[in-house]
Design a protein around this motif. Structure first.
Motif, PDB file in Angstrom:
ATOM      1  N   TYR B 129      11.063  -7.434  62.571  1.00  0.00           N
ATOM      2  CA  TYR B 129      10.636  -7.054  63.918  1.00  0.00           C
ATOM      3  C   TYR B 129      10.261  -8.317  64.693  1.00  0.00           C
ATOM      4  O   TYR B 129       9.755  -9.276  64.104  1.00  0.00           O
ATOM      5  CB  TYR B 129       9.446  -6.088  63.841  1.00  0.00           C
ATOM      6  CG  TYR B 129       9.845  -4.726  63.292  1.00  0.00           C
ATOM      7  CD1 TYR B 129      10.224  -3.708  64.160  1.00  0.00           C
ATOM      8  CD2 TYR B 129       9.882  -4.487  61.926  1.00  0.00           C
ATOM      9  CE1 TYR B 129      10.608  -2.464  63.664  1.00  0.00           C
ATOM     10  CE2 TYR B 129      10.279  -3.254  61.419  1.00  0.00           C
ATOM     11  CZ  TYR B 129      10.633  -2.248  62.290  1.00  0.00           C
ATOM     12  OH  TYR B 129      11.021  -1.034  61.807  1.00  0.00           O
ATOM     13  N   ASP B 279       9.090   8.359  60.739  1.00  0.00           N
ATOM     14  CA  ASP B 279      10.549   8.280  60.877  1.00  0.00           C
ATOM     15  C   ASP B 279      11.125   7.391  59.770  1.00  0.00           C
ATOM     16  O   ASP B 279      11.355   6.193  59.967  1.00  0.00           O
ATOM     17  CB  ASP B 279      10.881   7.711  62.267  1.00  0.00           C
ATOM     18  CG  ASP B 279      12.379   7.502  62.459  1.00  0.00           C
ATOM     19  OD1 ASP B 279      13.164   8.029  61.642  1.00  0.00           O
ATOM     20  OD2 ASP B 279      12.757   6.810  63.415  1.00  0.00           O
ATOM     21  N   ASP B 281      13.987   7.273  58.526  1.00  0.00           N
ATOM     22  CA  ASP B 281      15.324   6.729  58.787  1.00  0.00           C
ATOM     23  C   ASP B 281      15.226   5.301  59.314  1.00  0.00           C
ATOM     24  O   ASP B 281      16.071   4.465  59.013  1.00  0.00           O
ATOM     25  CB  ASP B 281      16.068   7.605  59.811  1.00  0.00           C
ATOM     26  CG  ASP B 281      16.481   8.929  59.195  1.00  0.00           C
ATOM     27  OD1 ASP B 281      16.474   9.007  57.945  1.00  0.00           O
ATOM     28  OD2 ASP B 281      16.789   9.870  59.949  1.00  0.00           O
ATOM     29  N   GLU B 282      14.175   5.062  60.110  1.00  0.00           N
ATOM     30  CA  GLU B 282      14.021   3.705  60.638  1.00  0.00           C
ATOM     31  C   GLU B 282      13.837   2.704  59.500  1.00  0.00           C
ATOM     32  O   GLU B 282      14.459   1.647  59.481  1.00  0.00           O
ATOM     33  CB  GLU B 282      12.827   3.643  61.604  1.00  0.00           C
ATOM     34  CG  GLU B 282      12.577   2.218  62.091  1.00  0.00           C
ATOM     35  CD  GLU B 282      11.474   2.110  63.134  1.00  0.00           C
ATOM     36  OE1 GLU B 282      11.215   3.104  63.841  1.00  0.00           O
ATOM     37  OE2 GLU B 282      10.887   1.013  63.242  1.00  0.00           O
ATOM     38  N   ARG B 285      17.060   2.134  57.751  1.00  0.00           N
ATOM     39  CA  ARG B 285      17.960   1.378  58.631  1.00  0.00           C
ATOM     40  C   ARG B 285      17.617  -0.118  58.557  1.00  0.00           C
ATOM     41  O   ARG B 285      18.501  -0.963  58.423  1.00  0.00           O
ATOM     42  CB  ARG B 285      17.778   1.886  60.061  1.00  0.00           C
ATOM     43  CG  ARG B 285      18.992   1.788  60.937  1.00  0.00           C
ATOM     44  CD  ARG B 285      18.918   2.712  62.159  1.00  0.00           C
ATOM     45  NE  ARG B 285      17.681   2.627  62.916  1.00  0.00           N
ATOM     46  CZ  ARG B 285      16.895   3.682  63.181  1.00  0.00           C
ATOM     47  NH1 ARG B 285      17.207   4.895  62.734  1.00  0.00           N
ATOM     48  NH2 ARG B 285      15.799   3.531  63.889  1.00  0.00           N
ATOM     49  N   GLY B 291      17.787  -3.750  61.290  1.00  0.00           N
ATOM     50  CA  GLY B 291      16.581  -3.798  62.119  1.00  0.00           C
ATOM     51  C   GLY B 291      16.815  -4.710  63.308  1.00  0.00           C
ATOM     52  O   GLY B 291      17.890  -5.310  63.424  1.00  0.00           O
TER      53      GLY B 291
END
Lengths: 97, 334
Positions: B129, B279, B281-282, B285, B291
């Protein structure tokens, strides 16, 4: 002299704290030579004034006892409890010894 | 966590019937809370799992320098800059302690680095991130390092001696990381409305990724049971996540910030906070490489590795030349 291995050798690091204790193993690191090992050891293991002296030793120069022989190697110490002062019972009259 | 979804190489927990005598004796040592040391017998799967876990942890420390390093030149004061430099240097140190622990298992440093650069070995999802504002530096210290401590303190008691000892060193230093982050957030929250809004924005963006950082929920965590049996994982993902949330929510309240979860509430019966849906799925992913910053992070590591190659080669060439020059003296001394 021209070995194909480009990796820096591994060094074991020993640090003596300020309190008069013996050097103690703190870990290892890679360095091209002893001088660099000392500098890297300072940055890696004494960032918070953990020591006043550093030893660096090439890991390949350390000879260690074999854990598989632990029994035979250390067994002779187990049956000599008279080596400990508590083995001897003192008369109550003897206050300190 | 800094190591997520570590493959144990087994599909179910090995029970004593599956084990040979040596393995049974090994498991008995672990159950008796003995430390396993580098030259002791250990099953191949234990060794390989630990190499994966410790190296993933080490890679996380190294890649973790990038998001914060992004702000060193733009720190708002000399004091904050000096603190951030010291913090990022600590992360490098943590990476080194961990690589050395992995090497005691027979892993080669060059191999470990190559596996990270090729993308074969993972690092924590959280470092994919971006750090968009200065407040993100505070959020990382407060939340990411705070989460890391939750996991690393129990690991100080893990079954593998060199890993446990590395964790003890790391934990001593990690506490400074978390506090400097909280202190940074506190300064922003006591500052202008714009500064406080910046802190809230950072919390909004980091909260869920940090909650996910502990790994998938327990019922989807296939390798946890074996890792627990080996005592290289002492608490489950959900247990650590709960502990982190319970500890952090009051801290956010103290800062005057709002956790970005409208469903978050304290259950008075259990004394624990309950969150809204996560979530997952994040997380999957980001772990799969998609990301916001996965490519950028790996690219930065590859460039650093390639551009440093001549330095590593020059240093070893210099060391060999010096050793060759000293050779005659050594022979004379003998």
């Amino acid at each position: 002299m021209t070995t194909p291995n480009k990796d820096w050798p591994l060094w074991e690091i020993f640090v003596r704290s300020a309190h008069g204790l013996a050097h103690k193993h703190v870990g290892s690191l890679h360095a091209a030579d002893a001088d660099m090992a000392l500098m890297n050891a300072r940055d890696t293991y004494t960032r918070r004034a953990e020591g006043v002296s550093i030893w660096v030793v090439r890991s390949s120069d350390i000879v260690a006892s074999d854990p598989a022989n632990k029994g035979a190697l250390f067994e002779p110490a187990h049956d000599k409890i008279y080596r400990h002062p508590t083995f001897f019972e003192l008369p109550d009259a003897v206050k300190n010894m | 966590m800094y190591s997520q979804m570590v493959d144990t190489g087994v599909s179910k927990v090995r029970n004593t019937a599956d084990m040979d005598d040596a393995e049974r004796a090994f498991q008995a040592r672990i159950d008796a809370l003995e430390k396993i040391e580098p030259n002791d017998f250990m099953p191949q799967s234990y060794r390989q799992t630990l190499i994966r876990q410790i190296s993933q942890h080490a890679h996380s420390e190294i890649v973790g320098m990038l998001p914060e390093g992004n702000w060193i030149t733009r720190a708002p004061s000399l004091k904050r800059k000096a603190i951030l430099v010291a913090k990022v240097q600590d992360e490098a140190g943590h990476g080194l302690y961990l690589y050395c622990a992995a090497e005691t298992l027979g892993a080669e440093r060059g191999r470990l680095t190559a596996d990270m650069l090729s993308g074969k070995a993972k690092y924590s999802s959280i470092f994919n991130y971006p750090t968009l504002t200065w407040a993100d530096v505070g959020a990382i210290g407060w939340l990411v390092d705070g989460a890391a401590i939750m996991n690393q303190i129990p690991l100080c008691r893990c079954s593998y001696g060199p890993y446990a000892r590395a964790m003890i060193r790391v934990c001593k230093e990690e506490s400074f990381h978390q506090r400097q982050g909280f202190d940074l957030m506190l300064a922003l929250c006591r500052g202008t409305p714009e500064q406080k809004a910046m802190a809230q924005d950072a919390l909004n963006r980091w909260w869920w990724p940090v909650v996910m950082m502990f790994g998938p929920p327990d019922d989807k965590s296939v390798h946890s049971a074996q890792s627990k049996a080996w005592r290289i994982k002492l608490f489950s993902n959900d247990e650590l996540r709960q502990k982190f949330i319970d500890q952090t929510v009051p801290q956010a309240e103290l800062l005057g910030l709002t956790i970005p979860d409208e469903h978050l509430k304290l259950n008075p019966d259990t004394g624990h906070y309950e969150t809204g849906p996560i979530d997952w799925d994040e997380l999957f992913r980001v772990i799969a490489g998609n990301g916001p910053c996965n490519r950028e992070r790996l690219q930065a590591r590859r460039e650093a590795h390639d551009e440093g190659a001549w330095v590593r080669e020059a240093a070893i060439a210099h060391a060999r030349k010096k050793a060759a020059r000293n050779q005659p003296h050594q022979e004379a001394a003998q």
